[in-house]
Design a protein around this motif. Structure first.
Motif, PDB file in Angstrom:
ATOM      1  N   ALA A  82       5.187 -11.140   4.061  1.00 27.37           N
ATOM      2  CA  ALA A  82       4.595 -11.274   2.631  1.00 27.37           C
ATOM      3  C   ALA A  82       5.033 -10.998   1.318  1.00 27.37           C
ATOM      4  CB  ALA A  82       3.327 -10.394   2.735  1.00 27.37           C
ATOM      5  N   GLN A  83       6.082 -10.179   1.462  1.00 25.91           N
ATOM      6  CA  GLN A  83       7.117 -10.007   0.210  1.00 25.91           C
ATOM      7  C   GLN A  83       7.787 -11.333  -0.096  1.00 25.91           C
ATOM      8  OE1 GLN A  83       7.071  -7.074  -1.941  1.00 25.91           O
ATOM      9  NE2 GLN A  83       5.321  -6.378  -0.733  1.00 25.91           N
ATOM     10  N   THR A  84       8.310 -11.845   0.830  1.00 25.24           N
ATOM     11  CA  THR A  84       9.270 -13.168   0.534  1.00 25.24           C
ATOM     12  C   THR A  84       8.465 -14.320   0.544  1.00 25.24           C
ATOM     13  OG1 THR A  84       9.716 -13.434   2.782  1.00 25.24           O
ATOM     14  CG2 THR A  84      10.969 -11.932   1.748  1.00 25.24           C
ATOM     15  N   SER A  85       7.002 -14.277   0.809  1.00 27.70           N
ATOM     16  CA  SER A  85       6.257 -15.583   0.626  1.00 27.70           C
ATOM     17  C   SER A  85       6.373 -15.990  -0.842  1.00 27.70           C
ATOM     18  CB  SER A  85       4.917 -15.182   1.268  1.00 27.70           C
ATOM     19  OG  SER A  85       4.227 -14.568   0.410  1.00 27.70           O
ATOM     20  N   GLY A  86       6.048 -15.336  -1.999  1.00 27.48           N
ATOM     21  CA  GLY A  86       5.951 -15.609  -3.160  1.00 27.48           C
ATOM     22  C   GLY A  86       4.540 -15.377  -3.587  1.00 27.48           C
ATOM     23  N   ASP A  87       3.622 -15.050  -2.736  1.00 28.38           N
ATOM     24  CA  ASP A  87       2.273 -14.852  -3.093  1.00 28.38           C
ATOM     25  C   ASP A  87       1.978 -13.208  -3.234  1.00 28.38           C
ATOM     26  OD1 ASP A  87      -0.562 -14.478  -3.010  1.00 28.38           O
ATOM     27  OD2 ASP A  87      -0.884 -15.786  -1.274  1.00 28.38           O
ATOM     28  N   ALA A  88       1.898 -12.990  -4.568  1.00 28.63           N
ATOM     29  CA  ALA A  88       1.950 -11.629  -4.780  1.00 28.63           C
ATOM     30  C   ALA A  88       0.814 -10.992  -4.378  1.00 28.63           C
ATOM     31  CB  ALA A  88       2.114 -11.324  -6.390  1.00 28.63           C
ATOM     32  N   GLN A  89      -0.436 -11.605  -4.253  1.00 25.64           N
ATOM     33  CA  GLN A  89      -1.668 -10.864  -3.856  1.00 25.64           C
ATOM     34  C   GLN A  89      -1.613 -10.620  -2.431  1.00 25.64           C
ATOM     35  OE1 GLN A  89      -4.762 -13.688  -5.311  1.00 25.64           O
ATOM     36  NE2 GLN A  89      -5.713 -12.225  -6.133  1.00 25.64           N
ATOM     37  N   ALA A  93      -1.641  -7.030  -0.862  1.00 24.42           N
ATOM     38  CA  ALA A  93      -2.690  -6.712   0.160  1.00 24.42           C
ATOM     39  C   ALA A  93      -1.905  -6.177   1.426  1.00 24.42           C
ATOM     40  CB  ALA A  93      -3.492  -8.071   0.608  1.00 24.42           C
ATOM     41  N   LYS A  94      -0.750  -6.541   1.940  1.00 22.88           N
ATOM     42  CA  LYS A  94      -0.241  -6.134   2.916  1.00 22.88           C
ATOM     43  C   LYS A  94       0.266  -4.683   2.983  1.00 22.88           C
ATOM     44  CE  LYS A  94      -0.632  -9.709   6.090  1.00 22.88           C
ATOM     45  NZ  LYS A  94      -1.342  -9.396   7.135  1.00 22.88           N
ATOM     46  N   VAL A  95       0.642  -4.495   1.833  1.00 26.49           N
ATOM     47  CA  VAL A  95       1.169  -2.952   1.499  1.00 26.49           C
ATOM     48  C   VAL A  95       0.178  -2.152   1.468  1.00 26.49           C
ATOM     49  CG1 VAL A  95       2.389  -1.705  -0.376  1.00 26.49           C
ATOM     50  CG2 VAL A  95       3.407  -3.827   0.171  1.00 26.49           C
ATOM     51  N   LYS A  96      -0.997  -2.574   0.908  1.00 30.05           N
ATOM     52  CA  LYS A  96      -2.214  -1.722   1.031  1.00 30.05           C
ATOM     53  C   LYS A  96      -2.703  -1.354   2.436  1.00 30.05           C
ATOM     54  CE  LYS A  96      -3.938  -2.535  -3.656  1.00 30.05           C
ATOM     55  NZ  LYS A  96      -5.017  -2.736  -4.662  1.00 30.05           N
ATOM     56  N   ALA A  98      -0.834  -1.555   5.032  1.00 33.01           N
ATOM     57  CA  ALA A  98      -0.041  -0.697   5.786  1.00 33.01           C
ATOM     58  C   ALA A  98      -0.167   0.675   5.293  1.00 33.01           C
ATOM     59  CB  ALA A  98       1.586  -1.156   5.720  1.00 33.01           C
ATOM     60  N   SER A  99      -0.381   0.850   4.023  1.00 38.65           N
ATOM     61  CA  SER A  99      -0.665   2.481   3.409  1.00 38.65           C
ATOM     62  C   SER A  99      -1.878   2.902   4.198  1.00 38.65           C
ATOM     63  CB  SER A  99      -0.834   2.202   1.911  1.00 38.65           C
ATOM     64  OG  SER A  99       0.463   1.677   1.557  1.00 38.65           O
ATOM     65  N   ALA A 100      -2.975   2.025   4.099  1.00 42.97           N
ATOM     66  CA  ALA A 100      -4.213   2.549   4.762  1.00 42.97           C
ATOM     67  C   ALA A 100      -4.003   2.860   6.159  1.00 42.97           C
ATOM     68  CB  ALA A 100      -5.286   1.579   4.722  1.00 42.97           C
ATOM     69  N   ALA A 101      -3.186   2.337   6.939  1.00 45.35           N
ATOM     70  CA  ALA A 101      -2.850   2.411   8.417  1.00 45.35           C
ATOM     71  C   ALA A 101      -2.120   3.968   8.391  1.00 45.35           C
ATOM     72  CB  ALA A 101      -2.250   1.440   8.983  1.00 45.35           C
ATOM     73  N   VAL A 102      -1.123   4.053   7.581  1.00 45.85           N
ATOM     74  CA  VAL A 102      -0.495   5.214   7.617  1.00 45.85           C
ATOM     75  C   VAL A 102      -1.305   6.439   7.328  1.00 45.85           C
ATOM     76  CG1 VAL A 102       1.367   6.675   6.489  1.00 45.85           C
ATOM     77  CG2 VAL A 102       1.765   4.160   7.129  1.00 45.85           C
ATOM     78  N   ALA A 103      -2.179   6.356   6.398  1.00 46.02           N
ATOM     79  CA  ALA A 103      -3.173   7.241   6.111  1.00 46.02           C
ATOM     80  C   ALA A 103      -4.185   7.666   7.118  1.00 46.02           C
ATOM     81  CB  ALA A 103      -4.143   6.943   4.906  1.00 46.02           C
TER      82      ALA A 103
END
Length: 108
Positions: A82-89, A93-96, A98-103
């Motif tokens: 997702a980071q390298t896709s060029g799609d910032a949204q 979303a993928k970072v959020k 992953a963060s929710a999964a860690v939480a």
């Protein structure tokens, strides 16, 4: 248990990143399942409480190891893609996600 909509991390194939590791993941989960059945037998057989607690700890460690393995793969594949896709949204979303999964893992 909440299930999220099926999404692929790479291209349009019908599999998640872990498809190649699926057998190993399933083996680990079956081993954990066997440990849980063993816990049930221990309680049924009135085993010593400390021995049961020790086995519960082993089950928890097994589940944590499985979770970390899946999380590492998600970060390495889904989030990185997702980071390298060029799609910032999508990347955000993928970072959020992953963060929710860690939480959730930290609360358990």
């Amino acid at each position: 248990m909440e299930e999220t909509e099926a999404k692929t991390c790479e291209g349009g194939d019908a599999h998640y990143w872990y498809h190649g590791d699926k057998d190993a993941i399933v083996r680990r989960l079956k081993r954990i399942e066997g440990q849980v059945r063993g816990l049930q037998r221990m309680v049924d057989d009135d085993k010593y409480c400390i021995d049961i607690l020790t086995q519960i700890s082993a089950v928890n460690r097994g589940l944590q190891a499985a979770a970390v393995n899946l999380l590492e793969g998600h970060l390495a594949h889904c989030v990185a893609d997702a980071q390298t896709s060029g799609d910032a949204q999508e990347a955000e979303a993928k970072v959020k996600e992953a963060s929710a999964a860690v939480a959730r893992l930290l609360r358990s």
